[in-house]
Design a protein around this motif. Structure first.
Motif, short mmCIF file in Angstrom:
data_model
loop_
_atom_site.label_atom_id
_atom_site.label_comp_id
_atom_site.label_asym_id
_atom_site.label_seq_id
_atom_site.Cartn_x
_atom_site.Cartn_y
_atom_site.Cartn_z
N SER A 158 0.81 -1.22 0.00
CA SER A 158 0.00 0.00 0.00
C SER A 158 0.84 1.27 0.00
O SER A 158 0.33 2.36 -0.26
CB SER A 158 -0.94 0.01 1.21
N GLN A 159 2.14 1.14 0.31
CA GLN A 159 3.02 2.30 0.34
C GLN A 159 3.59 2.63 -1.04
O GLN A 159 4.24 3.66 -1.21
CB GLN A 159 4.17 2.06 1.31
N LEU A 160 3.35 1.75 -2.01
CA LEU A 160 3.89 1.96 -3.35
C LEU A 160 2.90 2.72 -4.22
O LEU A 160 1.71 2.76 -3.95
CB LEU A 160 4.25 0.62 -3.98
N THR A 161 3.41 3.32 -5.29
CA THR A 161 2.58 4.19 -6.11
C THR A 161 2.97 4.10 -7.57
O THR A 161 4.05 3.58 -7.91
CB THR A 161 2.73 5.65 -5.63
N LYS A 162 2.10 4.60 -8.44
CA LYS A 162 2.43 4.79 -9.85
C LYS A 162 2.56 6.28 -10.19
O LYS A 162 2.70 6.64 -11.35
CB LYS A 162 1.37 4.15 -10.75
N ASN A 163 2.52 7.11 -9.19
CA ASN A 163 2.64 8.54 -9.42
C ASN A 163 4.08 8.91 -9.74
O ASN A 163 5.01 8.27 -9.27
CB ASN A 163 2.16 9.32 -8.20
N TYR A 164 4.24 9.96 -10.51
CA TYR A 164 5.58 10.43 -10.84
C TYR A 164 5.51 11.89 -11.24
O TYR A 164 4.45 12.42 -11.58
CB TYR A 164 6.20 9.61 -11.98
N ASP A 165 6.65 12.53 -11.21
CA ASP A 165 6.80 13.89 -11.72
C ASP A 165 7.47 13.78 -13.09
O ASP A 165 8.60 13.32 -13.19
CB ASP A 165 7.68 14.70 -10.76
N PRO A 166 6.78 14.18 -14.16
CA PRO A 166 7.39 14.04 -15.49
C PRO A 166 8.69 14.81 -15.65
O PRO A 166 9.50 14.49 -16.52
CB PRO A 166 6.31 14.56 -16.44
N ASN A 167 8.92 15.80 -14.81
CA ASN A 167 10.18 16.54 -14.89
C ASN A 167 11.38 15.68 -14.52
O ASN A 167 12.52 16.06 -14.79
CB ASN A 167 10.14 17.75 -13.96
N GLU A 168 11.14 14.53 -13.89
CA GLU A 168 12.25 13.67 -13.48
C GLU A 168 13.08 13.17 -14.65
O GLU A 168 14.25 12.81 -14.48
CB GLU A 168 11.73 12.47 -12.68
N ILE A 169 12.48 13.09 -15.84
CA ILE A 169 13.23 12.57 -16.98
C ILE A 169 13.88 13.69 -17.79
O ILE A 169 14.48 13.44 -18.84
CB ILE A 169 12.34 11.71 -17.91
#
Length: 320
Positions: free
Chosen positions: A290-301
Motif C-alpha cells: 500500500s506504500q507503493l505508487t504509480k505517481n511520478y513527476d514528469p520533470n524527473e526525466i
C-alpha cells in the motif's frame, strides 16, 4: 555524437522519396524493373528496441561494446556519417543508426552511445560548422577505434559498472514496447520518496568523486527511451505515453541503485531498485504494498536545463 528525432530524406532521380525508389530513365515499364525494396525508416531501431533473440549476453560486456564500436565505426566510414538522417543521401548513417545496426544485445547501442559521448574526442582542431565533413569523418574514425575495457568502464560508469549494464540488459531485454506494456499492467511499484532517494544517492556519488560517472550511467536511460519512442512512432505503433515515461523513470531509479550499491546504504538502494523488479517480476512478493505508487513527476526525466524551461512555461505540470 548522437543524433535523433529527424526525418529520412532519400534523393533519387531528383525527387524526394520516403518509401520506395524507382529506376531512373525513360521508356522502361514497371514489369521490366527489378523488385524495389522499401527504404527503412531511419528511426527504426530493430536491434535496440525489439526483444532479445540472441545469446551474446554471455560475451564479456567490454568485448561486446568494443566490437559494437568497431562495427559501427566501419559502417560510418564506408557509408559516410551525417549529423541527422534528414541530411542522408546515398546510404549515409548517423552514429545512432550505426550503433543500432552493430548491436547484438538490446540496450548495448545506448550504452555505447553514452560512452562515446562521455569520452574525450581527439583534438583535431576541426570546427563542426566550418569543417562539417572532416569533423564527422574524424568522429567516425574515433568510434571505429573506440576500445572498451573493464578499466575504462570503471572510469566512465563507476566501480559498479557491471551492475549498471546488467540493469540496462534487464529493462531492454524483453523489448521496449513489451516493457512499457508490463509497466502499464503492473500494480503500484514505486516508493513514494524514490525521487528524493535518487537525489540522495547522486549526492553520495558526488561526494565520492563520481559525479561524471553517475551522469554517464544515467544518460544511458534517456538515450534508450528517446531512440525507442521514436522507433515505435516510426513503425506506427501506439504506445502508452504515461507508461513509457514511468518506465523510463523506473529504469533511471534502478540504474541509480545499481550505480550506488557499494556507496549508498541498502535502505536507499533497495527501495529504488524495487519498482523495476516488480515490473519485471523479479520481486513479485512486494507487489500490492500500500506504500507503493504509480505517481511520478514528469520533470524527473528532463535535464536540469529542461526542467527550468518547462517550469517557466508550465509551472503546474503534474503526473497522472
Amino acid at each position: 555524437m548522437v543524433f535523433r528525432r529527424s526525418r529520412l530524406v532519400a534523393l533519387a532521380c531528383g525527387v524526394v522519396v520516403l518509401a520506395t525508389v524507382g529506376a531512373c530513365g525513360t521508356g522502361d515499364t514497371a514489369d521490366e524493373q527489378p523488385p524495389v525494396e522499401a527504404v527503412a525508416n531511419p528511426y527504426l531501431r530493430g536491434n535496440t528496441c525489439t526483444p532479445d533473440g540472441l545469446t551474446d549476453e554471455n560475451v564479456d560486456p567490454a568485448r561486446r561494446l568494443t566490437e559494437l564500436s568497431r562495427t559501427a565505426g566501419e559502417l560510418l566510414l564506408v557509408n559516410g556519417i551525417v549529423p541527422g538522417p534528414d541530411l542522408a543521401v546515398d546510404g549515409q548513417l548517423t552514429s545512432s543508426q550505426a550503433a543500432d545496426r552493430a548491436s547484438t544485445v538490446p540496450g548495448d547501442a545506448s550504452i555505447a552511445e553514452a560512452l562515446w559521448i562521455a569520452a574525450p574526442s581527439p583534438d583535431t582542431g576541426l570546427d563542426p560548422i566550418r569543417d562539417t565533413a572532416d569533423y564527422y569523418a574524424a568522429d567516425a574514425q574515433h568510434i571505429s577505434t573506440f576500445e572498451v575495457t573493464e578499466q575504462s568502464l570503471n572510469r566512465m560508469l563507476g566501480p559498479n559498472w557491471s551492475s549498471v549494464i546488467e540493469v540496462v540488459e534487464e529493462f531492454a531485454g524483453d523489448g521496449y514496447e513489451q516493457y512499457v506494456e508490463a509497466v502499464r499492467d503492473a500494480p503500484p511499484m514505486r516508493a513514494s520518496d524514490a525521487a528524493a532517494i535518487r537525489a540522495q544517492l547522486r549526492a553520495a556519488a558526488v561526494d565520492a568523486g563520481l559525479e561524471s560517472q553517475w551522469e554517464t550511467a544515467q544518460s544511458i536511460v534517456p538515450i534508450y527511451f528517446q531512440s525507442c519512442t521514436s522507433s515505435s512512432d516510426a513503425a506506427g505503433h501506439d504506445v502508452d505515453l504515461s507508461s513509457s515515461v514511468l518506465g523510463e523513470i523506473l529504469a533511471a531509479d534502478a540504474v541509480g541503485a545499481a550505480f550506488a550499491e557499494t556507496i549508498g546504504p541498502s535502505d536507499s538502494t533497495e527501495p529504488l531498485a524495487l519498482g523495476l523488479q516488480i515490473v519485471l517480476g523479479t520481486d513479485p512478493n512486494s507487489a500490492g504494498d500500500s506504500q507503493l505508487t504509480k505517481n511520478y513527476d514528469p520533470n524527473e526525466i528532463l535535464s536540469p536545463e529542461d526542467v527550468d524551461l518547462m517550469e517557466a512555461e508550465e509551472p503546474s505540470l503534474d503526473g497522472p
